[in-house]
Design a protein around this motif. Structure first.
Motif, PDB file in Angstrom:
ATOM      1  N   GLN A 154      38.565  49.922  36.604  1.00  0.00           N
ATOM      2  CA  GLN A 154      39.451  51.091  36.614  1.00  0.00           C
ATOM      3  C   GLN A 154      40.918  50.668  36.692  1.00  0.00           C
ATOM      4  OE1 GLN A 154      38.552  54.446  35.829  1.00  0.00           O
ATOM      5  NE2 GLN A 154      37.033  52.989  35.099  1.00  0.00           N
ATOM      6  N   ALA A 155      41.199  49.522  37.311  1.00  0.00           N
ATOM      7  CA  ALA A 155      42.568  48.997  37.291  1.00  0.00           C
ATOM      8  C   ALA A 155      42.962  48.630  35.859  1.00  0.00           C
ATOM      9  CB  ALA A 155      42.687  47.787  38.214  1.00  0.00           C
ATOM     10  N   VAL A 156      42.033  48.008  35.142  1.00  0.00           N
ATOM     11  CA  VAL A 156      42.282  47.661  33.742  1.00  0.00           C
ATOM     12  C   VAL A 156      42.461  48.930  32.910  1.00  0.00           C
ATOM     13  CG1 VAL A 156      41.330  46.538  31.684  1.00  0.00           C
ATOM     14  CG2 VAL A 156      41.061  45.467  33.933  1.00  0.00           C
ATOM     15  N   ALA A 157      41.614  49.926  33.155  1.00  0.00           N
ATOM     16  CA  ALA A 157      41.723  51.195  32.420  1.00  0.00           C
ATOM     17  C   ALA A 157      43.079  51.850  32.668  1.00  0.00           C
ATOM     18  CB  ALA A 157      40.593  52.133  32.832  1.00  0.00           C
TER      19      ALA A 157
ATOM     20  N   LEU B  74      37.921  54.276  28.816  1.00  0.00           N
ATOM     21  CA  LEU B  74      37.323  53.476  29.883  1.00  0.00           C
ATOM     22  C   LEU B  74      37.198  54.236  31.200  1.00  0.00           C
ATOM     23  CD1 LEU B  74      38.991  49.994  29.329  1.00  0.00           C
ATOM     24  CD2 LEU B  74      36.611  50.635  28.896  1.00  0.00           C
ATOM     25  N   GLN B  75      37.857  55.370  31.304  1.00  0.00           N
ATOM     26  CA  GLN B  75      37.790  56.162  32.527  1.00  0.00           C
ATOM     27  C   GLN B  75      36.726  57.257  32.457  1.00  0.00           C
ATOM     28  OE1 GLN B  75      41.791  56.976  34.289  1.00  0.00           O
ATOM     29  NE2 GLN B  75      42.489  55.921  32.445  1.00  0.00           N
ATOM     30  N   LEU B  76      36.065  57.377  31.324  1.00  0.00           N
ATOM     31  CA  LEU B  76      35.049  58.413  31.139  1.00  0.00           C
ATOM     32  C   LEU B  76      33.648  57.852  31.356  1.00  0.00           C
ATOM     33  CD1 LEU B  76      36.395  60.017  27.835  1.00  0.00           C
ATOM     34  CD2 LEU B  76      36.718  60.866  30.172  1.00  0.00           C
TER      35      LEU B  76
ATOM     36  N   TRP C 257      30.978  53.245  33.565  1.00  0.00           N
ATOM     37  CA  TRP C 257      29.906  52.469  34.194  1.00  0.00           C
ATOM     38  C   TRP C 257      29.683  51.157  33.461  1.00  0.00           C
ATOM     39  CZ3 TRP C 257      26.763  57.453  33.370  1.00  0.00           C
ATOM     40  CH2 TRP C 257      27.225  58.449  34.244  1.00  0.00           C
ATOM     41  N   LEU C 258      29.708  51.214  32.138  1.00  0.00           N
ATOM     42  CA  LEU C 258      29.561  50.012  31.330  1.00  0.00           C
ATOM     43  C   LEU C 258      30.741  49.063  31.575  1.00  0.00           C
ATOM     44  CD1 LEU C 258      27.999  48.487  29.127  1.00  0.00           C
ATOM     45  CD2 LEU C 258      29.314  49.780  27.438  1.00  0.00           C
ATOM     46  N   ALA C 259      31.938  49.621  31.618  1.00  0.00           N
ATOM     47  CA  ALA C 259      33.140  48.813  31.864  1.00  0.00           C
ATOM     48  C   ALA C 259      33.058  48.116  33.214  1.00  0.00           C
ATOM     49  CB  ALA C 259      34.387  49.685  31.784  1.00  0.00           C
ATOM     50  N   HIS C 260      32.541  48.824  34.222  1.00  0.00           N
ATOM     51  CA  HIS C 260      32.405  48.215  35.549  1.00  0.00           C
ATOM     52  C   HIS C 260      31.483  46.993  35.487  1.00  0.00           C
ATOM     53  CE1 HIS C 260      31.971  47.723  39.855  1.00  0.00           C
ATOM     54  NE2 HIS C 260      30.659  47.726  39.680  1.00  0.00           N
ATOM     55  N   GLY C 261      30.344  47.127  34.816  1.00  0.00           N
ATOM     56  CA  GLY C 261      29.413  46.008  34.697  1.00  0.00           C
ATOM     57  C   GLY C 261      30.022  44.823  33.969  1.00  0.00           C
TER      58      GLY C 261
ATOM     59  N   VAL D 210      32.611  39.403  34.059  1.00  0.00           N
ATOM     60  CA  VAL D 210      33.761  38.555  33.731  1.00  0.00           C
ATOM     61  C   VAL D 210      34.406  38.022  35.019  1.00  0.00           C
ATOM     62  CG1 VAL D 210      36.099  38.539  32.748  1.00  0.00           C
ATOM     63  CG2 VAL D 210      34.214  39.621  31.500  1.00  0.00           C
ATOM     64  N   ALA D 211      34.656  38.895  35.987  1.00  0.00           N
ATOM     65  CA  ALA D 211      35.327  38.475  37.220  1.00  0.00           C
ATOM     66  C   ALA D 211      34.495  37.441  37.980  1.00  0.00           C
ATOM     67  CB  ALA D 211      35.601  39.688  38.107  1.00  0.00           C
TER      68      ALA D 211
END
Length: 130
Positions: A69-72, A89-91, A96-100, A105-106
């Motif tokens: 969400q920081a990236v979004a 990315l906020q929808l 949820w996919l972006a979080h995974g 990556v992190a």
């Protein structure tokens, strides 16, 4: 008092630093950017543990968004197509996919191009571990 959002990232990690340099050059977000090592985390309402764990987007009113969400939020602050990507990315379910993807990556950034051993967090310093 800040008037712009602030992106806080891991300045010791080569992958994170390279990612931020890319963002500054190509995405051109409307925010301030600082490494957590130079930030007054207590004034931002953020713990060192959280700052080590994920990138953070801190709004001028003190709201903190972490990880994907920081990236979004960073992308949303940019003009053009980057802003559209950030909004998507906020929808849910994209969020949820972006979080995974962000977590994968992190958690492996020390293995990625530009990554260094400094990018890897010891297991004892990750949130959720005793």
């Amino acid at each position: 008092m800040r008037t712009q959002p602030l992106l806080v990232y891991d300045g010791d990690c080569g992958f994170s630093t390279t990612s931020v340099a890319f963002a500054q050059k190509w995405i051109r977000p409307r925010c301030e950017i600082t490494a957590w090592q130079w930030a007054r985390l207590d004034a931002l309402g953020v713990t060192r543990r959280r700052a080590e764990y994920e990138a953070l987007w801190v709004t001028p009113d003190g709201t903190v968004h972490g990880g994907a969400q920081a990236v979004a939020k960073l992308l949303s602050s940019a003009r053009g197509a980057w802003g559209v990507v950030g909004a998507l990315l906020q929808l849910a379910p994209v969020r949820w996919l972006a979080h995974g993807i962000y977590r994968a990556v992190a958690d492996n950034r020390h293995r990625l191009p530009g990554g260094t051993p400094a990018c890897a967090l010891p297991a004892t310093r990750r949130p959720g571990t005793p």
